[in-house]
Design a protein around this motif. Sequence first.
Motif, PDB file in Angstrom:
ATOM      1  N   CYS A  63       0.837  -1.212   0.000  1.00 24.19           N
ATOM      2  CA  CYS A  63       0.000   0.000   0.000  1.00 24.19           C
ATOM      3  C   CYS A  63       0.862   1.249   0.000  1.00 24.19           C
ATOM      4  CB  CYS A  63      -0.941   0.010   1.194  1.00 24.19           C
ATOM      5  SG  CYS A  63      -2.319  -1.135   1.037  1.00 24.19           S
ATOM      6  N   ARG A  64       1.898   1.273   0.828  1.00 23.76           N
ATOM      7  CA  ARG A  64       2.797   2.445   0.847  1.00 23.76           C
ATOM      8  C   ARG A  64       3.474   2.623  -0.503  1.00 23.76           C
ATOM      9  NH1 ARG A  64       3.460   0.684   6.068  1.00 23.76           N
ATOM     10  NH2 ARG A  64       5.221  -0.650   5.628  1.00 23.76           N
ATOM     11  N   LEU A  65       3.915   1.523  -1.088  1.00 26.76           N
ATOM     12  CA  LEU A  65       4.586   1.577  -2.378  1.00 26.76           C
ATOM     13  C   LEU A  65       3.650   2.095  -3.471  1.00 26.76           C
ATOM     14  CD1 LEU A  65       7.343   0.856  -3.659  1.00 26.76           C
ATOM     15  CD2 LEU A  65       6.377  -1.344  -4.232  1.00 26.76           C
ATOM     16  N   ALA A  66       2.379   1.711  -3.389  1.00 28.97           N
ATOM     17  CA  ALA A  66       1.386   2.143  -4.376  1.00 28.97           C
ATOM     18  C   ALA A  66       0.820   3.526  -4.066  1.00 28.97           C
ATOM     19  CB  ALA A  66       0.253   1.121  -4.446  1.00 28.97           C
ATOM     20  N   GLY A  67       1.232   4.112  -2.952  1.00 30.19           N
ATOM     21  CA  GLY A  67       0.748   5.436  -2.591  1.00 30.19           C
ATOM     22  C   GLY A  67      -0.642   5.437  -1.978  1.00 30.19           C
ATOM     23  N   LEU A  68      -1.047   4.304  -1.434  1.00 30.39           N
ATOM     24  CA  LEU A  68      -2.360   4.200  -0.799  1.00 30.39           C
ATOM     25  C   LEU A  68      -2.256   4.515   0.684  1.00 30.39           C
ATOM     26  CD1 LEU A  68      -3.521   0.854  -2.397  1.00 30.39           C
ATOM     27  CD2 LEU A  68      -4.342   3.136  -2.941  1.00 30.39           C
ATOM     28  N   PRO A  69      -3.252   5.168   1.226  1.00 35.84           N
ATOM     29  CA  PRO A  69      -3.223   5.424   2.668  1.00 35.84           C
ATOM     30  C   PRO A  69      -3.495   4.144   3.441  1.00 35.84           C
ATOM     31  CG  PRO A  69      -5.297   6.176   1.741  1.00 35.84           C
ATOM     32  CD  PRO A  69      -4.438   5.727   0.581  1.00 35.84           C
ATOM     33  N   THR A  70      -2.888   4.029   4.585  1.00 37.36           N
ATOM     34  CA  THR A  70      -3.189   2.926   5.493  1.00 37.36           C
ATOM     35  C   THR A  70      -3.798   3.537   6.744  1.00 37.36           C
ATOM     36  OG1 THR A  70      -0.940   2.986   6.366  1.00 37.36           O
ATOM     37  CG2 THR A  70      -1.384   1.393   4.632  1.00 37.36           C
ATOM     38  N   VAL A  71      -4.785   2.870   7.271  1.00 35.02           N
ATOM     39  CA  VAL A  71      -5.542   3.412   8.388  1.00 35.02           C
ATOM     40  C   VAL A  71      -4.723   3.423   9.665  1.00 35.02           C
ATOM     41  CG1 VAL A  71      -7.572   3.046   9.836  1.00 35.02           C
ATOM     42  CG2 VAL A  71      -7.729   2.758   7.373  1.00 35.02           C
ATOM     43  N   THR A  72      -3.964   2.376   9.895  1.00 37.85           N
ATOM     44  CA  THR A  72      -3.216   2.273  11.142  1.00 37.85           C
ATOM     45  C   THR A  72      -1.733   2.429  10.881  1.00 37.85           C
ATOM     46  OG1 THR A  72      -3.068  -0.114  10.922  1.00 37.85           O
ATOM     47  CG2 THR A  72      -4.933   0.750  12.174  1.00 37.85           C
ATOM     48  N   ALA A  73      -1.007   2.535  11.976  1.00 40.53           N
ATOM     49  CA  ALA A  73       0.452   2.636  11.890  1.00 40.53           C
ATOM     50  C   ALA A  73       1.023   1.337  11.340  1.00 40.53           C
ATOM     51  CB  ALA A  73       1.011   2.910  13.279  1.00 40.53           C
ATOM     52  N   PRO A  74       2.259   1.358  10.872  1.00 49.30           N
ATOM     53  CA  PRO A  74       2.882   0.120  10.384  1.00 49.30           C
ATOM     54  C   PRO A  74       2.829  -0.969  11.452  1.00 49.30           C
ATOM     55  CG  PRO A  74       4.256   2.018   9.899  1.00 49.30           C
ATOM     56  CD  PRO A  74       3.137   2.505  10.772  1.00 49.30           C
ATOM     57  N   LEU A  75       2.644  -2.181  11.007  1.00 44.39           N
ATOM     58  CA  LEU A  75       2.541  -3.308  11.931  1.00 44.39           C
ATOM     59  C   LEU A  75       3.909  -3.665  12.497  1.00 44.39           C
ATOM     60  CD1 LEU A  75       0.170  -5.595   9.877  1.00 44.39           C
ATOM     61  CD2 LEU A  75      -0.422  -4.218  11.851  1.00 44.39           C
ATOM     62  N   ARG A  76       3.907  -4.040  13.761  1.00 44.00           N
ATOM     63  CA  ARG A  76       5.109  -4.563  14.403  1.00 44.00           C
ATOM     64  C   ARG A  76       4.996  -6.079  14.436  1.00 44.00           C
ATOM     65  NH1 ARG A  76       3.657  -0.566  18.736  1.00 44.00           N
ATOM     66  NH2 ARG A  76       2.584  -2.430  19.425  1.00 44.00           N
ATOM     67  N   ALA A  77       6.082  -6.733  14.742  1.00 40.81           N
ATOM     68  CA  ALA A  77       6.062  -8.199  14.828  1.00 40.81           C
ATOM     69  C   ALA A  77       4.964  -8.639  15.787  1.00 40.81           C
ATOM     70  CB  ALA A  77       7.411  -8.718  15.287  1.00 40.81           C
ATOM     71  N   GLY A  78       4.153  -9.576  15.358  1.00 41.84           N
ATOM     72  CA  GLY A  78       3.076 -10.096  16.190  1.00 41.84           C
ATOM     73  C   GLY A  78       1.762  -9.358  16.043  1.00 41.84           C
ATOM     74  N   ASP A  79       1.748  -8.192  15.380  1.00 37.18           N
ATOM     75  CA  ASP A  79       0.510  -7.455  15.157  1.00 37.18           C
ATOM     76  C   ASP A  79      -0.205  -8.010  13.936  1.00 37.18           C
ATOM     77  OD1 ASP A  79       1.156  -5.840  17.254  1.00 37.18           O
ATOM     78  OD2 ASP A  79       1.696  -4.098  16.053  1.00 37.18           O
ATOM     79  N   HIS A  80      -1.536  -7.856  13.927  1.00 36.64           N
ATOM     80  CA  HIS A  80      -2.329  -8.323  12.801  1.00 36.64           C
ATOM     81  C   HIS A  80      -3.355  -7.262  12.437  1.00 36.64           C
ATOM     82  CE1 HIS A  80      -0.649 -12.328  13.062  1.00 36.64           C
ATOM     83  NE2 HIS A  80      -0.758 -12.204  14.369  1.00 36.64           N
ATOM     84  N   ALA A  81      -3.613  -7.112  11.166  1.00 29.99           N
ATOM     85  CA  ALA A  81      -4.630  -6.172  10.702  1.00 29.99           C
ATOM     86  C   ALA A  81      -6.004  -6.798  10.888  1.00 29.99           C
ATOM     87  CB  ALA A  81      -4.399  -5.838   9.225  1.00 29.99           C
ATOM     88  N   ALA A  82      -6.999  -5.941  11.056  1.00 32.50           N
ATOM     89  CA  ALA A  82      -8.376  -6.425  11.117  1.00 32.50           C
ATOM     90  C   ALA A  82      -8.763  -6.945   9.733  1.00 32.50           C
ATOM     91  CB  ALA A  82      -9.298  -5.302  11.547  1.00 32.50           C
ATOM     92  N   ALA A  83      -9.668  -7.918   9.706  1.00 33.64           N
ATOM     93  CA  ALA A  83     -10.065  -8.529   8.433  1.00 33.64           C
ATOM     94  C   ALA A  83     -10.635  -7.484   7.475  1.00 33.64           C
ATOM     95  CB  ALA A  83     -11.073  -9.636   8.676  1.00 33.64           C
ATOM     96  N   GLY A  84     -11.408  -6.537   7.986  1.00 32.27           N
ATOM     97  CA  GLY A  84     -11.986  -5.499   7.129  1.00 32.27           C
ATOM     98  C   GLY A  84     -10.928  -4.596   6.515  1.00 32.27           C
ATOM     99  N   GLU A  85      -9.933  -4.241   7.308  1.00 29.10           N
ATOM    100  CA  GLU A  85      -8.844  -3.405   6.811  1.00 29.10           C
ATOM    101  C   GLU A  85      -8.021  -4.172   5.788  1.00 29.10           C
ATOM    102  OE1 GLU A  85      -6.113  -0.308   6.223  1.00 29.10           O
ATOM    103  OE2 GLU A  85      -8.199  -0.383   6.840  1.00 29.10           O
ATOM    104  N   ARG A  86      -7.770  -5.429   6.054  1.00 31.53           N
ATOM    105  CA  ARG A  86      -7.021  -6.273   5.117  1.00 31.53           C
ATOM    106  C   ARG A  86      -7.746  -6.347   3.773  1.00 31.53           C
ATOM    107  NH1 ARG A  86      -7.269 -10.773   7.842  1.00 31.53           N
ATOM    108  NH2 ARG A  86      -5.550 -10.121   9.187  1.00 31.53           N
TER     109      ARG A  86
END
Length: 100
Positions: A63-86
């Motif tokens: 998403c960052r490479l394509a210039g798309l906004p991401t709702v949350t901060a970058p994920l850290r190890a062990g973090d997971h995005a919500a299914a809707g955001e994914r």
Amino acid sequence: MSWNLRLRSARAPDPLVTLRLQVRLGELAAELRRVEEDPAVYARAHHWLAVQGAYDGLLREACRLAGLPTVTAPLRAGDHAAAGERLREELELSSRGWSW
């Protein structure tokens, strides 16, 4: 480096980087399917969470490479995005020609 070259390179990501990301996303998506379909995978839940975390992180990077906004901060190890955001990120990338 001329101003036009800098401006052009800031807008268009390196196609090889994009391809490498798409290939890796495809590999992780296939691994997620394999873990989901094979009940005999050792430490299945742990393996699935690890692969899902890696997939989410690469999805954010795409998403960052394509210039798309991401709702949350970058994920850290062990973090997971919500299914809707994914799903939103996958659809946004697909609408811009990404495939994996």
